[in-house]
Each structure stands twice: as structure tokens, then as C-alpha cells.
Design an enzyme around this catalytic site. Structure first.
Site, PDB file in Angstrom:
ATOM      1  N   ASN A  97     -14.544  37.597 -30.632  1.00  0.00           N
ATOM      2  CA  ASN A  97     -15.483  36.774 -29.879  1.00  0.00           C
ATOM      3  C   ASN A  97     -16.129  37.616 -28.772  1.00  0.00           C
ATOM      4  OD1 ASN A  97     -16.833  34.957 -28.297  1.00  0.00           O
ATOM      5  ND2 ASN A  97     -15.135  33.503 -28.099  1.00  0.00           N
ATOM      6  N   LYS A 110     -28.812  40.722 -40.465  1.00  0.00           N
ATOM      7  CA  LYS A 110     -28.781  39.780 -41.590  1.00  0.00           C
ATOM      8  C   LYS A 110     -30.204  39.353 -41.933  1.00  0.00           C
ATOM      9  CE  LYS A 110     -24.274  39.141 -42.244  1.00  0.00           C
ATOM     10  NZ  LYS A 110     -23.398  38.864 -43.358  1.00  0.00           N
ATOM     11  N   ALA A 214     -13.671  32.975 -43.452  1.00  0.00           N
ATOM     12  CA  ALA A 214     -13.834  33.628 -44.751  1.00  0.00           C
ATOM     13  C   ALA A 214     -12.642  33.347 -45.658  1.00  0.00           C
ATOM     14  CB  ALA A 214     -14.009  35.132 -44.535  1.00  0.00           C
ATOM     15  N   ASN A 303     -14.244  43.797 -41.651  1.00  0.00           N
ATOM     16  CA  ASN A 303     -15.334  44.694 -41.240  1.00  0.00           C
ATOM     17  C   ASN A 303     -15.260  44.962 -39.745  1.00  0.00           C
ATOM     18  OD1 ASN A 303     -16.778  45.082 -43.668  1.00  0.00           O
ATOM     19  ND2 ASN A 303     -17.571  42.998 -43.528  1.00  0.00           N
TER      20      ASN A 303
HETATM   21  N1  LIG Z   1     -16.404  41.495 -46.519  1.00  0.00           N
HETATM   22  C1  LIG Z   1     -17.087  40.445 -46.173  1.00  0.00           C
HETATM   23  O1  LIG Z   1     -18.110  40.089 -46.773  1.00  0.00           O
HETATM   24  C2  LIG Z   1     -16.650  39.629 -45.013  1.00  0.00           C
HETATM   25  C3  LIG Z   1     -15.623  40.032 -44.230  1.00  0.00           C
HETATM   26  N2  LIG Z   1     -15.228  39.270 -43.195  1.00  0.00           N
HETATM   27  C4  LIG Z   1     -14.173  39.793 -42.352  1.00  0.00           C
HETATM   28  O2  LIG Z   1     -13.069  38.922 -42.336  1.00  0.00           O
HETATM   29  C5  LIG Z   1     -12.471  38.934 -41.060  1.00  0.00           C
HETATM   30  C6  LIG Z   1     -12.328  37.520 -40.543  1.00  0.00           C
HETATM   31  O3  LIG Z   1     -13.612  36.963 -40.345  1.00  0.00           O
HETATM   32  P1  LIG Z   1     -13.780  35.399 -40.125  1.00  0.00           P
HETATM   33  O4  LIG Z   1     -13.029  34.641 -41.142  1.00  0.00           O
HETATM   34  O5  LIG Z   1     -15.236  35.171 -39.989  1.00  0.00           O
HETATM   35  O6  LIG Z   1     -13.085  35.226 -38.698  1.00  0.00           O
HETATM   36  P2  LIG Z   1     -12.247  34.038 -38.084  1.00  0.00           P
HETATM   37  O7  LIG Z   1     -12.198  34.295 -36.635  1.00  0.00           O
HETATM   38  O8  LIG Z   1     -12.777  32.739 -38.547  1.00  0.00           O
HETATM   39  O9  LIG Z   1     -10.789  34.212 -38.694  1.00  0.00           O
HETATM   40  C7  LIG Z   1      -9.981  35.290 -38.438  1.00  0.00           C
HETATM   41  C8  LIG Z   1      -8.648  35.042 -39.094  1.00  0.00           C
HETATM   42  O10 LIG Z   1      -7.964  36.273 -39.197  1.00  0.00           O
HETATM   43  C9  LIG Z   1      -6.652  36.074 -38.687  1.00  0.00           C
HETATM   44  N3  LIG Z   1      -6.166  37.346 -38.167  1.00  0.00           N
HETATM   45  C10 LIG Z   1      -6.715  38.160 -37.249  1.00  0.00           C
HETATM   46  N4  LIG Z   1      -5.979  39.269 -37.109  1.00  0.00           N
HETATM   47  C11 LIG Z   1      -4.942  39.153 -37.955  1.00  0.00           C
HETATM   48  C12 LIG Z   1      -3.845  39.964 -38.272  1.00  0.00           C
HETATM   49  N5  LIG Z   1      -3.657  41.155 -37.713  1.00  0.00           N
HETATM   50  N6  LIG Z   1      -2.966  39.520 -39.212  1.00  0.00           N
HETATM   51  C13 LIG Z   1      -3.138  38.319 -39.784  1.00  0.00           C
HETATM   52  N7  LIG Z   1      -4.176  37.526 -39.550  1.00  0.00           N
HETATM   53  C14 LIG Z   1      -5.060  37.925 -38.621  1.00  0.00           C
HETATM   54  C15 LIG Z   1      -6.771  35.018 -37.630  1.00  0.00           C
HETATM   55  O11 LIG Z   1      -5.509  34.448 -37.457  1.00  0.00           O
HETATM   56  P3  LIG Z   1      -5.238  33.213 -36.461  1.00  0.00           P
HETATM   57  O12 LIG Z   1      -5.762  32.002 -37.210  1.00  0.00           O
HETATM   58  O13 LIG Z   1      -3.764  33.208 -36.319  1.00  0.00           O
HETATM   59  O14 LIG Z   1      -6.000  33.508 -35.229  1.00  0.00           O
HETATM   60  C16 LIG Z   1      -7.770  34.090 -38.302  1.00  0.00           C
HETATM   61  O15 LIG Z   1      -7.127  33.215 -39.173  1.00  0.00           O
HETATM   62  C17 LIG Z   1     -13.327  39.840 -40.194  1.00  0.00           C
HETATM   63  O16 LIG Z   1     -12.789  41.130 -40.196  1.00  0.00           O
HETATM   64  C18 LIG Z   1     -14.630  39.873 -40.928  1.00  0.00           C
HETATM   65  O17 LIG Z   1     -15.352  41.062 -40.718  1.00  0.00           O
HETATM   66  C19 LIG Z   1     -15.795  38.056 -42.898  1.00  0.00           C
HETATM   67  C20 LIG Z   1     -16.833  37.621 -43.649  1.00  0.00           C
HETATM   68  C21 LIG Z   1     -17.375  38.401 -44.740  1.00  0.00           C
HETATM   69  C1  LIG Z   2     -19.946  40.790 -43.707  1.00  0.00           C
HETATM   70  C2  LIG Z   2     -19.778  39.759 -42.693  1.00  0.00           C
HETATM   71  O1  LIG Z   2     -20.519  38.802 -42.664  1.00  0.00           O
HETATM   72  C3  LIG Z   2     -18.712  39.884 -41.726  1.00  0.00           C
HETATM   73  O2  LIG Z   2     -17.935  40.822 -41.803  1.00  0.00           O
HETATM   74  O3  LIG Z   2     -18.653  39.023 -40.833  1.00  0.00           O
HETATM   75 MG   LIG Z   3     -20.291  37.613 -40.888  1.00  0.00          MG
END
Ligand SMILES: NC(=O)C1=CN([C@@H]2O[C@H](COP(=O)(O)OP(=O)(O)OC[C@H]3O[C@@H](n4cnc5c(N)ncnc54)[C@H](OP(=O)(O)O)[C@@H]3O)[C@@H](O)[C@H]2O)C=CC1
Ligand SMILES: CC(=O)C(=O)O
Ligand SMILES: [Mg+2]
Length: 767
Positions: A97, A110, A214, A303
């Protein structure tokens, strides 16, 4: 191994392209107009009449029409092709954040990807609130402005509430890309990885680390596609999400809680078939990978840094299929493969929503594409290799030009079948053809050129090495693994400028060469003297030219094989630089030196010649120019259709000035050249098929893509007008016909233009 060509020689984990440095990324964003987006009008705004039509009073007519029938907004405004990328910056990539403002570079990114890949116009909106209700209220009223809303990088669980509510409140697609875009791509990759490892959806055991936006969407989609919920374990920062857990839970996590006594990611992964990482850098350890089932499938999608790198996996076991979210490793599972094309399809049928059927159709289209043979014109997107479906190629790359016609068609069809299309498309084949035409051909041409050079790196001498842009271009050339960039200049000056500009010259692939003290000066002087001694030059003149003039020095380096190619021109006008080069290098035997410019406008590319050398070419010279330009077009991957331009068309109006052009056509007839040509013709006849139809005898099978201008002034004037008024990108003039490879950039060129020219020079040196 599935890759043919040089990729086959590399290790599984080798990065396909070089990464960029932070400084390069900052410079990229800061240079010129800051940021990555600008808005340009689509209608002329030049005259009083234009203004009267575009604004008051004319604008009242479409206002009234839309008020009467809202669907007319698609006819009279940009709404139908416009998507807003909206974020509050609470989950920026995997960076966390960092707030609305800090998310702007990602959102602008994007937006440009929408445009680049699917010709969807897009604008980023950063909403500065973490309050869910405020966010919803801010967005819900924006429907009239857009054909779709792409929510991005909003943290879970807020994103679930926001998306759900906005979907209910708005009658256009609202799509949280991190949820569904990611889920679609991950599902496509997973389908193929399962096929390759002989697994099925029903029995495969999957562990997903991350339980946010995701992750939840990914496992919801794969369950909707047939995955057994009991075989899916979700983990977050507190470990396994099991039934009865209370700490750090929410309703979305609870929906996927399983009965298990495993508590940590490590325990969950023991014997698992698949790892999905949507969490954070480094969350997956070697030990965990070791404990997975044979032929494990590891999608480390965080990412910018994945949960584990492919190199780390390869150190532990060689039977894994590994994917990451990054473009610099094979198997990029990233939502960029989806969102531009999914919205393209949804917009084109004016869909009210993007539903599950559309998502699954997109995933299947993507998965199927990876199983198809890669045709020649697509191979360029794969660094010039021809990947074959296998562990290193489970999913197409974002640059794959087939995506634009495959995914939107599948999405549009699913929208129509599920009744959410407001404008059904009757002829999907015609739609697929239209989609192909939206492709930007020069991008794949340049991509191909870069890929070929990368496979056969070249030593390019940057003659004006003391100039900051040249240094930046040289660094970029080296960083992109195109070969060695040799900067010619005084070392102390170069270092001083580099230090001031924050350019690091002490890196692999950069060589600094001081012309004054080079050991090769005697050889260059002898070579040059032999060429110019009967043209009024003394030995000491040759000596001075080599010691003091970097163009002569650099051109001699190329002439005597100490470098493969050269770029210059930043500080001198084109003709002076060309004269310098010509003193050292001859035309290729049987060839004529010309300049040709690639003009790219609205997805169309034309080659314009001669834009640099011949002032008022004779008929014979015009025929030579046509031959050289046609050869260049072929080299760049285009089948030439040469239009010999004049102010008249096939004798009308008759006039002396067109006579040379008519004569040139006759000369080409006599030479029996092996490409299409015709003329003389006016530019509109050459470029507009409807007007060309009025000349049924014209021998061109389609609009001209090589335009041979009757004289230098018309070539120079028209390309500059295209650039300034038509918004075209013009690359060149490219110098063609020299015996050694040299390119001359225009004075004051940007570093990105110089790198393109250096890559073209390297390409021309033989790859
Ligand atoms: N390759 C792609 O196309 C995409 C990749 N991503 C990647 O996925 C990740 C999450 O994004 P997003 O879902 O939007 O973010 P969110 O903030 O919605 O979710 C993050 C989640 O990851 C968990 N988390 C963070 N650190 C750890 C850890 N060390 N071990 C276990 N769980 C962990 C959090 O746990 P908790 O709930 O306990 O806080 C939470 O559930 C990012 O790195 C993002 O870049 C996202 C979208 C697309
Ligand atoms: C790829 C993407 O949207 C992310 O990592 O949040
Ligand atoms: Mg994204």
C-alpha cells in the site's frame, strides 16, 4: 527442449532479455513529456468551422441525439473505445500500500498497454481514499464516460466489495484485473502445464500462497473450471487457511478454508503438484520446492520479484515447469496477456459485463494458442526463435501478434452466447480480420530486428561519444545485449559528462575509445590517404581528419573491420555526416546509396525514398531508388508494392515533371525487377484502395507500401509533414547501399531514436 535455434542452447532459466536499471526506468519516465500518456484529438480543430462543429453550436446535435437514445453515445463519442484504469494504490503490484499517487506510473502503464496491444483508448484515474464507500461513490457515477472500468491494485478484501458493488451499480463491464485478468492467464497456463505433465483438473493438488485479490480469483476460476475444492489449499501470512481458523480471516478466505491438519506453507506443499504464488518475493524456499511431487508446476507470480526465481528452482530440480509474472523469463504468467484483449472483445460487442463464460473463453483461447505452430511472422515475437509447446512455452508472450485476433473473438462470442452483448457481431471471421489490422506492424518489425541482433551481437561505434544522448543510447544498446557499444571521444570529457548526467559507463558492453591516442590511427590514416590523395588532400590532411574528426575515425574503424557498424549525425547535418562517411566507405558494388524513411501512422507503415541523398533524381536514378527501397522493405519483412509518386496519375494532368517518373517505370519494366511497382501516380491513388480502383489497370495488388518520391524536396517535406501534422512516427532516413553499415541520425535525435538506428545499423551489418 522445446525451443529451436539459439534458445535451445541456453539453460531453461536464462532470461530472454536484459533487465533495466532503476536509473534507466526513472529516465524513461522523466524524459520529454513526463509520464507515458498524452491525449490527442481525433478531429481537426483548425478552423472556425471545425470549432463550430466540435463545440458550440454543432455539439448540440449529438447531445440531443444521445439524450434521446443513449446508445448513440457509441456513435458520437469516444465512450465505446475508452476504458478507465482506476486504483487507490493499496496493493501496487507486490509493493504493498503506497498510496494513490504512487500508483500512477503503474496505472499509466496499464493504460498504454491497452492502447499498444489492443488499440483500446484508456486513461488512468487515481482515487485518493482507502474508504470503500467513498471509492465506490467516486467511481459509480463515471459510467457515461467509459465503455469499461478496469480496477487495479486495490487490496483485498476491499477489492471484492468494491468490484461487486460497482458491477451491480454500473451497466458497463467492471473488471478487477488483478483478480480476473490474473486468474484467466494463470488458468490458461495451468491447463497447458497439466496437459504436459499428464495431470487432470480433478486429482491435481494445488497450494496457493497469498489469499488476496489475485489468489482468491485464481482459485475461484480453476474451481469453476473443474478443480476439486478439496485439493486446493490456500495460505496467507498466517499460514494455511483451514476450517476453524480465526486469525486474519475474512469471508472470502473462509469460503476456501479446507479440513486439514497442515498449518504452514511448508507442510502444505509436501507432495503438492502445483504451487501458485500470489504473495511476495522469496516466499517459496528451495526446501519447499524439493518436497513437491515429481514434475511440479510452479507459478511464482508476485511482481516485480517472484516467490522464487527460475534459477533457484533449477538449482534444486530439473523436472519443474516454472512460470513467473516477469517478461524476462520464459513463461510469463501476467495479466497483460489478458486485459487489453478481453476489453477489446467486450467493447466491440458493447457487453454489459465480463462474465465467467467470457473469462473461460479467454483462458481457453490463450491456452490453445500456445499449442499451435508458430508461423514465420510470429516468430519475431519470440526473439526470433520458434517455440514449441512444452515446459518452456506453456503460454504465448504478450508480443505475440496472434493474441489480438484470438482472444477478443472468443470473448465476443461468449458474450453473445450468454446474452450480455448489446451489439452482436454477425461475421466473426470478418471481425478477426479487422482485429489483425489493428496490429502495429512496425513494433513487430523492430522487435524482430532487436531479436536478430541479440542473437548475433555486433560492435557498433558511436562516433559522437562525448554527447550525452549518445552515451545513453550506448548504455541502452549494451544493456539490451545487442553487442558492444564503442564510444569515441576524449575519455576525460566522456567521464565528466557521464558523471554529471548520472550515466554509468563502467559496465559490460561499453568501450571508450580516444581517437587521438588510438594505436590504429596510422592504419586509418594510410587507408584514408590512399582514398583521398587524388582529391586534393595531403597526407597531413588525412592525419588531421583521423585524429580530429570522429566521423572519419569511426568510419575507418568500420571500413577496416575494427567495428561492425557506426552511428553518427547528432551534432552535424545529414549531408555533412554523409560526406565524411563517403570519404571512407564506398557504395556496395552494383548499388546506389539512398535514404529511406519508415513512416508509421495509425497502424500503417510505409517506406518513403529517397529522403536523404538524391536531390533531383534522373529517371535512371529513380529506378535505382525503387530497387534499393524494395530491397530494404523485403529486409524489414514487407513484400514491397512500390508506388512511383508524382503530382499526376497515369498521365493526367500531363506535365514535364512527371515524365521522369514515367520513364523510371519503363526502366524498371526493362530491368524485369522481381517486385510490384507502378506509376506515375498521386499519393492518394497509391494509398487509398478506393481511389486506386478507378485505375483498374494499375499493377499494384494493394496500396503502395514503398513510396518513391520524385525528388528529395517532396520526400523531405512529406515525411516531415506526416510527422508533425499526421502524428506519424518516422524512423530514419535509413542509409541504404553503402558497402559497410552506417546510420546517420537526425541532429538532436533522442537516445531512443539513436538506439533504434544503432540496432538497424547492427542488423544491416549482417545478422
Ligand atoms: N502475475 C500477475 O499477473 C499478477 C501478480 N500479482 C501479484 O500477486 C501479489 C498479490 O497481489 P494482490 O492479490 O493484488 O494483493 P493483495 O494485497 O490483495 O493480497 C496479498 C496477499 O498476499 C498475502 N501475502 C503477502 N505476503 C505473504 C507472504 N510472505 N506469505 C504468504 N502470504 C503473503 C497476503 O496475506 P494476508 O491476507 O495475510 O495479508 C494477502 O493475502 C503481488 O505480488 C502482485 O504483484 C497480482 C496480480 C497479477
Ligand atoms: C501484474 C499486476 O497487475 C500486478 O502485479 O499487480
Ligand atoms: Mg495489478
Amino acid at each position: 527442449m522445446e525451443w529451436e535455434g539459439p534458445m535451445a542452447e541456453t539453460s531453461k532459466t536464462k532470461r530472454a532479455v536484459a533487465s533495466v536499471t532503476d536509473q534507466e526506468a526513472l529516465d524513461f519516465h522523466a524524459r520529454g513529456r513526463p509520464g507515458k500518456l498524452e491525449i490527442t484529438p481525433t478531429k481537426p480543430m483548425a478552423t472556425q468551422r471545425d470549432l463550430s462543429l466540435a463545440y458550440s453550436p454543432g455539439v448540440a446535435a449529438p447531445v440531443k441525439a444521445i439524450a434521446e437514445d443513449p446508445s448513440r453515445a457509441y456513435d458520437y463519442t469516444s465512450r465505446g473505445n475508452m476504458v478507465a484504469v482506476i486504483s487507490n494504490g493499496t496493493a501496487i503490484l507486490g509493493l504493498g500500500n503506497l498510496g494513490a499517487l504512487a500508483s500512477k506510473p503503474v496505472m499509466e502503464g496499464k493504460s498504454v498497454l491497452f492502447k499498444r496491444f489492443a488499440d483500446v483508448d484508456s486513461i488512468d484515474l487515481e482515487v485518493d481514499t482507502e474508504n470503500v464507500e467513498e471509492f465506490i461513490n467516486c467511481v459509480r457515477y463515471l459510467g457515461p464516460s467509459f465503455g469499461g472500468i478496469n480496477l487495479e491494485d486495490i487490496k483485498a478484501p476491499d477489492c471484492f466489495i468494491i468490484e461487486q458493488r460497482l458491477r451491480e451499480l454500473m451497466d458497463i463491464p467492471v473488471f478487477h484485473d488483478d483478480q480476473h485478468g490474473t486468474a484467466i492467464i494463470a488458468a490458461a497456463g495451468l491447463m497447458n502445464a497439466l496437459t504436459l505433465t499428464g495431470r487432470d483438473f480433478k486429482t491435481t493438488k494445488l497450494v496457493c500462497n497469498g489469499a488476496g485479490a489475485a489468489a482468491i480469483a485464481c482459485i475461484e476460476l480453476i474451481k469453476a473450471m473443474g478443480f476439486n475444492p478439496e485439493n486446493v489449499i490456500l495460505c496467507d501470512t498466517k499460514g494455511v487457511i483451514y476450517q476453524g481458523r480465526e486469525d486474519g480471516m475474512n469471508q472470502w478466505k473462509s469460503a476456501h478454508a479446507v479440513k486439514t491438519d497442515r498449518r504452514s506453507l511448508k507442510e502444505a506443499l509436501d507432495g503438492a503438484d502445483v504451487f501458485f504464488g500470489l504473495s511476495a518475493k522469496g516466499a517459496l524456499t528451495s526446501e519447499m520446492v524439493q518436497s513437491m511431487a515429481p514434475q511440479p508446476i510452479i507459478f511464482a507470480m508476485a511482481n516485480p520479484d517472484p516467490e522464487i526465481t527460475p534459477e533457484e528452482v533449477a538449482r534444486i530440480r530439473d523436472d519443474a515447469i516454472v512460470a513467473t509474472g516477469r517478461s524476462d523469463y520464459p513463461n510469463q504468467v501476467n495479466n497483460v496477456l489478458g486485459f487489453p484483449y478481453i476489453f477489446r472483445g467486450a467493447l466491440d460487442v458493447r457487453a454489459t459485463t465480463i462474465n465467467d463464460a467470457m473469462k473461460i473463453a479467454a483462458a481457453e483461447a490463450l491456452a490453445n494458442l500456445a499449442k499451435e505452430d508458430v508461423p514465420d511472422d510470429v516468430a519475431a515475437a519470440y526473439q526470433g526463435n520458434r517455440p514449441r509447446f512444452g515446459s518452456q512455452y506453456i503460454i504465448p508472450v504478450p508480443f505475440d501478434p496472434r493474441l489480438i485476433s484470438a482472444i477478443p473473438v472468443a470473448v465476443a462470442q461468449a458474450a453473445m452466447e450468454t446474452g450480455v452483448a448489446r451489439r452482436p457481431l454477425l461475421d466473426l471471421d470478418a471481425y478477426a480480420r479487422e482485429l489483425k489490422a489493428r496490429r502495429d506492424p512496425i513494433a513487430s518489425t523492430l522487435q524482430n530486428i532487436y531479436a536478430r541482433v541479440r542473437r548475433h551481437p555486433k560492435r557498433v561505434v558511436f562516433a559522437e561519444g562525448e554527447e550525452e544522448q549518445m552515451m545513453r543510447a550506448a548504455v541502452s544498446y549494451a544493456n539490451q545485449q545487442l553487442g558492444t557499444a564503442i564510444l569515441v571521444g576524449r575519455e576525460d570529457r566522456m567521464r565528466e559528462t557521464a558523471a554529471r548526467a548520472g550515466i554509468d559507463l563502467d559496465r559490460p558492453g561499453i568501450a571508450l575509445l580516444n581517437a587521438r591516442i588510438s594505436k590504429r590511427n596510422d592504419a586509418y590514416t594510410d587507408y584514408l590517404y590512399a582514398r583521398i590523395q587524388r582529391k586534393g588532400y595531403l597526407f597531413r590532411d588525412a592525419q588531421r581528419l583521423i585524429n580530429n574528426d570522429r566521423n572519419h575515425f569511426a568510419a575507418c574503424m568500420v571500413a577496416l573491420g575494427d567495428a561492425d557498424a557506426m552511428v553518427t549525425g547528432l551534432t552535424r547535418n545529414y549531408s555533412t555526416a554523409l560526406e565524411d562517411v563517403r570519404r571512407c566507405i564506398d557504395p556496395k558494388p552494383g548499388h546506389r546509396i539512398i535514404g529511406a524513411s519508415l513512416a508509421l501512422c495509425r497502424g500503417r507503415t510505409v517506406l518513403v525514398a529517397d529522403t536523404a541523398v538524391h536531390d533531383m533524381p534522373s529517371a535512371e536514378e529513380l529506378a535505382d531508388i525503387a530497387e534499393e527501397a524494395a530491397g530494404l522493405a523485403r529486409k524489414l519483412g514487407y513484400e514491397p508494392r512500390v508506388a512511383m509518386l508524382a503530382y499526376s496519375t497515369f498521365g493526367n494532368p500531363s506535365g514535364e515533371r512527371s515524365e521522369r517518373v514515367r520513364e523510371a517505370v519503363k526502366i524498371l519494366d526493362k530491368r524485369r525487377v522481381d517486385f510490384e511497382y507502378d506509376g506515375e501516380m498521386a499519393a492518394d491513388v497509391a494509398l487509398n484502395p478506393k481511389i486506386m480502383e478507378q485505375y483498374p489497370f494499375c499493377r499494384l495488388s494493394g496500396p503502395g507500401n514503398v513510396l518513391v518520391m520524385p525528388a528529395f524536396h517532396s520526400a523531405a517535406i512529406s515525411t516531415k509533414m506526416l510527422q508533425e501534422l499526421g502524428g506519424s512516427t518516422v524512423i530514419g532516413p535509413l542509409l541504404v547501399g553503402l558497402d559497410k553499415s552506417v546510420q546517420i541520425v537526425s541532429m538532436g535525435a533522442k537516445d531512443s531514436d539513436i538506439v533504434n538506428m544503432a540496432a538497424l545499423a547492427a542488423y544491416n551489418a549482417g545478422v
